[in-house]
Each structure stands twice: as structure tokens, then as C-alpha cells.
Scaffold this active site. Structure first.
Site, PDB file in Angstrom:
ATOM      1  N   HIS A 200       0.641  -1.359   0.434  1.00 45.07           N
ATOM      2  CA  HIS A 200      -0.351   0.136  -0.055  1.00 45.07           C
ATOM      3  C   HIS A 200       0.810   0.881   0.438  1.00 45.07           C
ATOM      4  CE1 HIS A 200      -2.569   2.591   1.962  1.00 45.07           C
ATOM      5  NE2 HIS A 200      -3.538   2.443   1.120  1.00 45.07           N
ATOM      6  N   THR A 202       1.228   3.993   1.922  1.00 47.25           N
ATOM      7  CA  THR A 202       1.428   4.193   2.998  1.00 47.25           C
ATOM      8  C   THR A 202       3.098   3.594   3.927  1.00 47.25           C
ATOM      9  OG1 THR A 202      -0.393   2.619   4.160  1.00 47.25           O
ATOM     10  CG2 THR A 202      -0.680   4.936   3.760  1.00 47.25           C
ATOM     11  N   LYS A 203       2.829   1.916   2.666  1.00 49.87           N
ATOM     12  CA  LYS A 203       4.186   1.461   3.349  1.00 49.87           C
ATOM     13  C   LYS A 203       5.309   1.685   2.557  1.00 49.87           C
ATOM     14  CE  LYS A 203       1.235  -1.360   5.356  1.00 49.87           C
ATOM     15  NZ  LYS A 203      -0.363  -1.338   5.645  1.00 49.87           N
ATOM     16  N   PHE A 204       6.820   1.335   3.299  1.00 49.77           N
ATOM     17  CA  PHE A 204       7.609   2.238   3.047  1.00 49.77           C
ATOM     18  C   PHE A 204       8.129   1.604   1.192  1.00 49.77           C
ATOM     19  CE2 PHE A 204      11.707  -0.903   2.468  1.00 49.77           C
ATOM     20  CZ  PHE A 204      10.968  -1.824   2.660  1.00 49.77           C
TER      21      PHE A 204
END
Ligand SMILES: *Cc1c(COP(=O)(O)O)cnc(C)c1O
Length: 406
Positions: A200, A202-204
Site C-alpha cells: 500500500h 503508506t508502506k515504505f
């Protein structure tokens, strides 16, 4: 005393002037080489092959399998659908033991198919499932355990594997936080029957939206591939019940591009982690959670535990102080899944069984990291936290006023 007061005056909860003009968010996306991404998208448009197991998804899956050291990687449209499909492919039914201290998707992926998530307390040191508690929650209806590698720190993999084998339960992991991490030198992705990653935004490491299932079980991989594509085994040939979990080509283009920069992203996170560590060193009641430097680690979550008794200020007030400065610290995971619907209504007493989870949901906050921030932001963020922790009594009236505004 005067120096301290002048620093207090500089806090935005007092002065009304935020330290940062623009909001600093947790989980700002990391973007790799734009030219490489655009090149892949141009090729994709020329091919007119936008989804349905296109060449970019195939290449991405092969690269991921190589990176993770697993035999099978199946990319999906997101990790929640990947969890749902993996749960179904594993044949989980009845009750499944999960932590409440996780993102709600872990529980929803079970409840969505009418499997009961049985919330288990966590070990306060690791923030992960406490294996002794897991054992106590097993009933004749229990079919499996889902461990979550919270903040990317591996679960008690050996203990959970031992319990699952002895009690004849399926074991899988929600590895949404743990892409690029290792346990005992082996990459996360190859443990349990299957592990699920989230890509996603928002994941790094992101593919806009996306996720993947990793497994070394060929039979399970085949089943999962069918399930994520309506059960199609070939043209016009449906041999199984399925849904639509496919990753699109544009997501795979982003994924391949992100993978080329993954080491850069991790290096930025690691640099940030150590900058926060130095900046917050010695502050009473403010503890930066540690990662095992002997393992591979993505350092994506900059997690601080606030012990109100020692810090003189609560986690929630510290979050208020930071928000006033445009530092958008997040309470994580708040509330616990057991306090969200429908679980709150289904299991109104579960908080009594989850004392460590309850404490963590009151103590943990996440601070901005990733390539969007660096030492120039982290230094002032640490000064803000230090000023608040050093002046809790003087701050209290201002916090009460700030609370009224929220
Ligand atoms: C982000 C996340 C998910 C869900 O991932 P999506 O790709 O957004 O569906 C699941 N579990 C955990 C622990 C997560 O952090």
C-alpha cells in the site's frame, strides 16, 4: 529556568506558531526513479496489456521470489484481499487466533468470511503474539493462528510453529510490515504456510495499492492463483470458486521500480531511526523501540512508547503537542481491533483478556520517517518532544485549551 521557559514559549501549543509550515505525515510514499517508472508505463501502454497476469506482474513476481528467497510469490490488488484468499486457500474455519494489536484488516479478513477472530494478548517487549497466551485460547473450533510481524519485528516464529505443529493448526503470517526483513538470517516470506505482504502507498515499499502472498507450498500457490483470478484455469475454463485479486500492470511497474530503490529507502529509514534514537536519548519515559541490527530490517516504523508515569505527559498529550507543530504523529494501533466494530459488540469483555494490548494502545505513537524526512526535520521533532517532556506541568493548561479545540 529561563532557558527552559523560552523553549516552552517556542512550542506551538503555547505560541500558536507551528515549527513546520507543512504537515509532516507518517507513511508518506517513497518514490523510486520516475524515468524508469514512466518508461515501464509507456511500454505497457504500447503493449495494450494492462492487467490479467501481464509481463510486468510476471517479472515482478519472479523478482520478489528471488528477493525473498521463496518459491512462489503471487501478487494481488492489496494485502487485505491477499489475506482473505490465503485464509480461504488454507481452509481455515471456526476460530482463528490473532493479535488485537494489529491493523484491523487482519481481523476483518477472517470475519468477512464468517471465521471468528479470537484476540490474543501480546508480549509487551516484542508487541507480538505471546505464544503462552495463544496456547490457552485453543479450543476444538480453532483451525489456525495468524501471527503479525508488528513494526516488522518477527513474531515468535519458532514457538508458534511448534504450537501449530503439536496442536495440528495452520499457521500463517501477516507480514504487511516486514518486507525486506529477516529472521535468523532468512527473509520473512518463507515462514509458516504462507506470508502476506502489503504494498500500500503508506508502506515504505509501494505499488500504489498492492500486496503479495509468499509460500514454498506449490499446491497452495496453485490454489491461490486460481482463487485470485475467478477460478480460471485457462480460457473459458473455471474449475474453482474465486474472486478478483489481481494486481494490475501499472502497480507492477511501480513495484519493479520500487524494488530497484528498496535499499535506498531502507537506508533513509535506518538513518532516520538512528537520528531519532540520538535525539531522544536519555528522555525519561520515552522509549524508541529497537530493531535487531543483526537481522535485515526495513526500519519503516519509527515507534515510540510513552510511559506517562515516567515522562510526566501522556502519549495523547504528546501527540497533541506534535500535531500543533504540524508533526502528524499517529497513535498506533489505536484503538485495538477488539475495541472496533463489530468485535466490540461481539466480544464486549475481551479487553479484560488483553491487558498488555490495552496498555500498548495507550502508549505507542508513530513518528514521520521515510525519504520525505531527514535530519533537518528529525532534530526539531526531537527538541519538541524534549521540551514537552521537560515541562509537563507548565504545559498542562495549554494542552487543556488545545484539547478543547480538537
Ligand atoms: C497495511 C496493513 C494491512 C492491509 O494492507 P492493504 O494492502 O492496505 O490491504 C494488513 N495488515 C497490516 C498489519 C497492515 O499494516
Amino acid at each position: 529556568m529561563i532557558a527552559q521557559l523560552s523553549r516552552l514559549d517556542e512550542l506551538a501549543v503555547v505560541s500558536g506558531r507551528p515549527r513546520f509550515e507543512e504537515k509532516l505525515h507518517v507513511g508518506r510514499p517513497n518514490i523510486g526513479d520516475r524515468a524508469a517508472l514512466m518508461g515501464r508505463i509507456e511500454d505497457m501502454l504500447d503493449r495494450l496489456w494492462l492487467t490479467n497476469n501481464g509481463p510486468l506482474v510476471q517479472e515482478f513476481e519472479a523478482r520478489l521470489a528471488d528477493y525473498l528467497g521463496v518459491e512462489h510469490v503471487i501478487c494481488m490488488c492489496n494485502a487485505t484481499v491477499a489475506l482473505e484468499i490465503a485464509i480461504r486457500a488454507l481452509g481455515l474455519t471456526g476460530e482463528v487466533i490473532v493479535p488485537s494489536f494489529t491493523f484491523v484488516a487482519t481481523a476483518h479478513a477472517l470475519q468477512w468470511q464468517e471465521i471468528t477472530p479470537v484476540f490474543c494478548d501480546v508480549d509487551p517487549a516484542s508487541h507480538n503474539l505471546d505464544p503462552r497466551q495463544v496456547e490457552r485460547l485453543i479450543t476444538p473450533r480453532t483451525s489456525g493462528i495468524i501471527g503479525v510481524h508488528v513494526w516488522g519485528r518477527p513474531c515468535a516464529i519458532e514457538e508458534l510453529s511448534e504450537i501449530a505443529a503439536r496442536r495440528n493448526l495452520k499457521l500463517m503470517f501477516d507480514a504487511a510490515h516486514a518486507f525486506g526483513n529477516s529472521y535468523g538470517g532468512q527473509m520473512i516470506g518463507g515462514f509458516g504456510a504462507v506470508e502476506i505482504f502489503s504494498f500500500h502507498a503508506t508502506k515504505f515499499f509501494n505499488t500504489f495499492e498492492g500486496g503479495a502472498v509468499a509460500t514454498n507450498d506449490a499446491e497452495l500457490a496453485t490454489k491461490i492463483r486460481l482463487m485470485k483470478n475467478f477460478g480460471f484455469a485457462g480460457y473459458d475454463n473455471v474449475i474453482y470458486i474465486g474472486t478478483n485479486g489481481k494486481m494490475s500492470e501499472v502497480s507492477a511497474a511501480m513495484g519493479l521500480t520500487s524494488l530497484e530503490s528498496v535499499d535506498t529507502f531502507i537506508a533513509a529509514n535506518k538513518r532516520n531511526h538512528h537520528a531519532y534514537r540520538r535525539g531522544l536519548a536519555g528522555l525519561p519515559g520515552v522509549q524508541v523501540i529497537a530493531y535487531d541490527d543483526g537481522e535485515r530490517c526495513n526500519y519503516q516504523y519509527m515507534i515510540v512508547e510513552v510511559d506517562e508515569a515516567a515522562a510526566g505527559i501522556s502519549r495523547d498529550d504528546l501527540v497533541r503537542v506534535l500535531h500543533a507543530e504540524n508533526v502528524m504523529a499517529r497513535r498506533y494501533f489505536y484503538p485495538g481491533c477488539h475495541e472496533m466494530e463489530p468485535y466490540r459488540s461481539y466480544f464486549p469483555h475481551s479487553h479484560l483478556l488483553l491487558p498488555e494490548t490495552e496498555k500498548l494502545t495507550q502508549r505507542v505513537m508513530s513518528l514521520p520517517s521515510g525519504t520525505a524526512v531527514g535530519p533537518d526535520e528529525i532534530g526539531p521533532i526531537c527538541e519538541i518532544i524534549r521540551a514537552a517532556v521537560e515541562n509537563p506541568d507548565a504545559l498542562r493548561p495549554y494542552l487543556a485549551a488545545a484539547d478543547g479545540r480538537h
